[in-house]
Scaffold this active site. Structure first.
Site, mmCIF file in Angstrom:
data_model
loop_
_atom_site.group_PDB
_atom_site.id
_atom_site.type_symbol
_atom_site.label_atom_id
_atom_site.label_comp_id
_atom_site.label_asym_id
_atom_site.label_seq_id
_atom_site.Cartn_x
_atom_site.Cartn_y
_atom_site.Cartn_z
ATOM 1 N N HIS A 220 0.883 -1.181 0.000
ATOM 2 C CA HIS A 220 0.000 0.000 0.000
ATOM 3 C C HIS A 220 0.920 1.231 0.000
ATOM 4 O O HIS A 220 1.797 1.348 -0.849
ATOM 5 C CB HIS A 220 -0.916 -0.127 1.219
ATOM 6 C CG HIS A 220 -2.103 0.779 1.260
ATOM 7 N ND1 HIS A 220 -2.470 1.602 0.235
ATOM 8 C CD2 HIS A 220 -3.033 0.996 2.240
ATOM 9 C CE1 HIS A 220 -3.564 2.284 0.575
ATOM 10 N NE2 HIS A 220 -3.927 1.934 1.795
ATOM 11 N N HIS A 259 -1.829 -2.517 -10.058
ATOM 12 C CA HIS A 259 -2.911 -1.999 -9.232
ATOM 13 C C HIS A 259 -4.095 -2.939 -9.302
ATOM 14 O O HIS A 259 -4.352 -3.537 -10.345
ATOM 15 C CB HIS A 259 -3.335 -0.595 -9.707
ATOM 16 C CG HIS A 259 -4.109 0.153 -8.673
ATOM 17 N ND1 HIS A 259 -5.467 0.005 -8.532
ATOM 18 C CD2 HIS A 259 -3.710 1.014 -7.714
ATOM 19 C CE1 HIS A 259 -5.875 0.761 -7.516
ATOM 20 N NE2 HIS A 259 -4.829 1.387 -7.007
ATOM 21 N N ASP A 310 2.396 5.439 -6.322
ATOM 22 C CA ASP A 310 3.600 5.458 -5.490
ATOM 23 C C ASP A 310 4.888 5.540 -6.303
ATOM 24 O O ASP A 310 5.967 5.685 -5.733
ATOM 25 C CB ASP A 310 3.644 4.202 -4.610
ATOM 26 C CG ASP A 310 2.603 4.252 -3.508
ATOM 27 O OD1 ASP A 310 2.552 5.268 -2.813
ATOM 28 O OD2 ASP A 310 1.830 3.287 -3.368
HETATM 29 N N1 CMC Z 1 5.639 -6.609 -10.032
HETATM 30 C C1 CMC Z 1 5.626 -7.823 -10.596
HETATM 31 N N2 CMC Z 1 4.505 -8.534 -10.776
HETATM 32 C C2 CMC Z 1 3.358 -7.999 -10.362
HETATM 33 C C3 CMC Z 1 3.294 -6.751 -9.769
HETATM 34 C C4 CMC Z 1 4.497 -6.053 -9.593
HETATM 35 N N3 CMC Z 1 4.520 -4.852 -9.044
HETATM 36 N N4 CMC Z 1 2.010 -6.468 -9.462
HETATM 37 C C5 CMC Z 1 1.294 -7.505 -9.849
HETATM 38 N N5 CMC Z 1 2.100 -8.429 -10.383
HETATM 39 C C6 CMC Z 1 1.711 -9.705 -10.965
HETATM 40 C C7 CMC Z 1 1.599 -10.781 -9.887
HETATM 41 O O1 CMC Z 1 2.821 -11.427 -9.673
HETATM 42 C C8 CMC Z 1 0.565 -11.677 -10.501
HETATM 43 O O2 CMC Z 1 1.163 -12.440 -11.505
HETATM 44 P P1 CMC Z 1 0.777 -13.957 -11.740
HETATM 45 O O3 CMC Z 1 -0.686 -13.946 -12.070
HETATM 46 O O4 CMC Z 1 1.672 -14.359 -12.867
HETATM 47 O O5 CMC Z 1 1.069 -14.646 -10.448
HETATM 48 C C9 CMC Z 1 -0.388 -10.720 -11.164
HETATM 49 O O6 CMC Z 1 0.387 -9.576 -11.477
HETATM 50 C C10 CMC Z 1 -1.553 -10.297 -10.302
HETATM 51 O O7 CMC Z 1 -1.055 -9.881 -9.030
HETATM 52 P P2 CMC Z 1 -1.926 -9.803 -7.712
HETATM 53 O O8 CMC Z 1 -1.007 -9.725 -6.549
HETATM 54 O O9 CMC Z 1 -2.982 -10.860 -7.683
HETATM 55 O O10 CMC Z 1 -2.661 -8.438 -7.946
HETATM 56 P P3 CMC Z 1 -3.299 -7.561 -6.839
HETATM 57 O O11 CMC Z 1 -4.442 -6.868 -7.427
HETATM 58 O O12 CMC Z 1 -3.553 -8.326 -5.601
HETATM 59 O O13 CMC Z 1 -2.078 -6.577 -6.501
HETATM 60 C C11 CMC Z 1 -0.769 -4.791 -5.910
HETATM 61 C C12 CMC Z 1 -2.103 -5.235 -6.495
HETATM 62 C C13 CMC Z 1 -0.742 -3.287 -5.895
HETATM 63 C C14 CMC Z 1 -0.655 -5.310 -4.464
HETATM 64 C C15 CMC Z 1 0.392 -5.343 -6.773
HETATM 65 O O14 CMC Z 1 0.304 -4.842 -8.066
HETATM 66 C C16 CMC Z 1 1.749 -5.069 -6.150
HETATM 67 O O15 CMC Z 1 2.209 -5.820 -5.281
HETATM 68 N N6 CMC Z 1 2.418 -3.936 -6.581
HETATM 69 C C17 CMC Z 1 3.677 -3.551 -5.995
HETATM 70 C C18 CMC Z 1 3.432 -2.792 -4.706
HETATM 71 C C19 CMC Z 1 2.859 -1.429 -4.979
HETATM 72 O O16 CMC Z 1 3.334 -0.701 -5.828
HETATM 73 N N7 CMC Z 1 1.862 -1.032 -4.182
HETATM 74 C C20 CMC Z 1 1.197 0.273 -4.310
HETATM 75 C C21 CMC Z 1 -0.196 0.092 -4.817
HETATM 76 S S1 CMC Z 1 -0.996 1.556 -5.435
HETATM 77 C C22 CMC Z 1 -1.149 2.662 -4.159
HETATM 78 C C23 CMC Z 1 -1.608 2.158 -2.858
HETATM 79 O O17 CMC Z 1 -2.638 1.503 -2.755
HETATM 80 O O18 CMC Z 1 -0.924 2.438 -1.892
#
Ligand code: CMC
Length: 373
Positions: A220, A259, A310
């Site tokens: 987050h 996201h 971010d």
């Molecule tokens: N780098 C590499 N792979 C990623 C990333 C990333 N940043 N984000 C998603 N993926 C991949 C993930 O590995 C998965 O791949 P697979 O289906 O092959 O296993 C797929 O995309 C779906 O990921 P998920 O974790 O199910 O998606 P989610 O909706 O739960 O995750 C997220 C959203 C924001 C937690 C994630 O994109 C992430 O961890 N990003 C990095 C951390 C980040 O930048 N957070 C800030 C979010 S925006 C502002 C806020 O809310 O604070």
């Protein structure tokens, strides 16, 4: 079988009039106003008014509102003493969380849940967040705290209390827009936490403390600190390709990308990208912006992911000289506007938030007395 709504994906947890996202089209609106239009014409304080009162203020109303905030910036001396007691190694978000928890004991009408009191608390919380963050940074560096300057707006005053000198116009405007863009964002994890807390009829400070704690996580608001750590590790544009390929091959996440809701580039990242470039040109240091640009290109090519809010904020904070461990505090300073607005909405039409779980543990076990195990 995994839950369809794992991580509550796709679940509508509340009705809200505060903001709205179209994740396919990359649209974000606060109270019906497009965030790009607000970023072009408005200010963080005006957006706080909009979120709390539901409309854009008239000139006189806005002057009074800004004055209300100015008059609430000071914190009790005991809060300063508390900040001095904390080890200097304390993460600034933990300092903020602790100070807000302590602040609740100075509210003599904590049991009063009227909207009027909660609006008053919202103003106070929004006004003191920058003071606490700036004070803690000065205290941990062995410096005297600098009291708020009533002649400066919310953001200019924050930079002044942090640095001990007035910031330039461009720096102030860039950070103010960064705050505006972080002010509210539907049912994100910290906002949901604040609403759950309100739904139990816990007081507003408790919900905000819980929201601060939730925002800290690297998935987050804590992501911007991780983005900066990544930029520092990469060091120069030529290292980006190698970094991304290695990280993805190792199954690591690239921080600041992806996201839950946006399938296209986050509209806030579009604005922040421009601001990061503008600030880099102003300070004469485009290092972080240029590495970020290359990262954006390579991560999209390799993984099809777009930057989120971010990502470019990290370059902005770095160019403003904000310490890396304070990046997430910038998010909190802004998002407290949205948290408080959501809590007020929740109190107004409350029902306890109490979802179900699917039990996947063992059943019908035979109980064996302690002496026989
Ligand atoms: N780098 C590499 N792979 C990623 C990333 C990333 N940043 N984000 C998603 N993926 C991949 C993930 O590995 C998965 O791949 P697979 O289906 O092959 O296993 C797929 O995309 C779906 O990921 P998920 O974790 O199910 O998606 P989610 O909706 O739960 O995750 C997220 C959203 C924001 C937690 C994630 O994109 C992430 O961890 N990003 C990095 C951390 C980040 O930048 N957070 C800030 C979010 S925006 C502002 C806020 O809310 O604070």
């Amino acid at each position: 079988m995994p839950l369809k709504s794992y991580g509550l994906e796709g679940v509508v947890a509340a009705e809200s009039e505060l903001s709205c996202i179209d994740g396919e089209k990359g649209i974000l609106e606060y109270r019906g106003y497009d965030v790009h239009k607000l970023a072009k014409n408005s200010s963080f304080e005006e957006v706080a008014f909009l979120l709390w009162y539901g409309y854009l203020p008239k000139k006189k109303e806005f002057e009074k509102f800004k004055n209300d905030l100015r008059n609430r910036r000071e914190v009790p001396e005991e809060i300063v003493e508390l900040l001095k007691l904390l080890p200097s190694t304390t993460h600034p978000m933990i300092a903020l969380r602790t100070a807000i928890s302590f602040l609740s004991s100075f509210d003599e009408r904590l049991e009063d849940y009227s909207e009027e009191r909660n609006m008053e608390r919202s103003k106070r919380l929004l006004a003191v967040f920058p003071t606490i963050v700036a004070y803690f940074d000065r205290i941990r560096n062995g410096k005297e705290v600098i009291p708020p300057d009533p002649h400066l707006n919310h953001t200019a005053n924050f930079l002044y209390m942090l640095r001990g000198e007035r910031a330039g116009e461009i720096e102030t405007r860039v950070l103010d827009l960064d705050f505006l863009l972080h002010a509210e964002h539907t049912m994100n994890a910290s906002t949901f936490t604040a609403r759950i807390s309100a739904s139990t009829l816990a007081d507003m400070y408790s919900g905000i403390v819980a929201a601060i704690a939730t925002l800290m996580g690297p998935l987050h608001g804590g992501a911007s600190q991780k983005v900066m750590e990544m930029l520092l590790e990469i060091g120069e544009v030529d290292n980006v390709e190698g970094y991304v390929k290695r990280a993805l091959a190792a199954g690591e996440r690239i921080m600041g990308f992806g996201h839950r809701v946006y399938k296209v580039m986050d509209p806030r990242a579009i604005e922040l990208r421009k601001l990061a470039q503008e600030l880099g040109e102003y300070t004469g240091d485009l290092t972080w912006y240029e590495i970020s640009e290359k990262l954006r290109e390579v991560v999209y090519r390799e993984k099809g992911l777009h930057p989120n809010v971010d990502f470019y904020s990290a370059s902005i904070y770095a160019n403003l000289g904000i310490p890396v461990d304070m990046f997430v505090c910038m998010f909190a300073i802004a998002r407290v506007a949205g948290w408080t607005a959501h809590m007020i909405e929740q109190y107004r039409d409350n029902r306890l938030i109490r979802p179900l779980q699917r039990y996947v543990g063992r059943k019908n076990l035979k109980y064996i007395p302690l002496e026989d195990r």
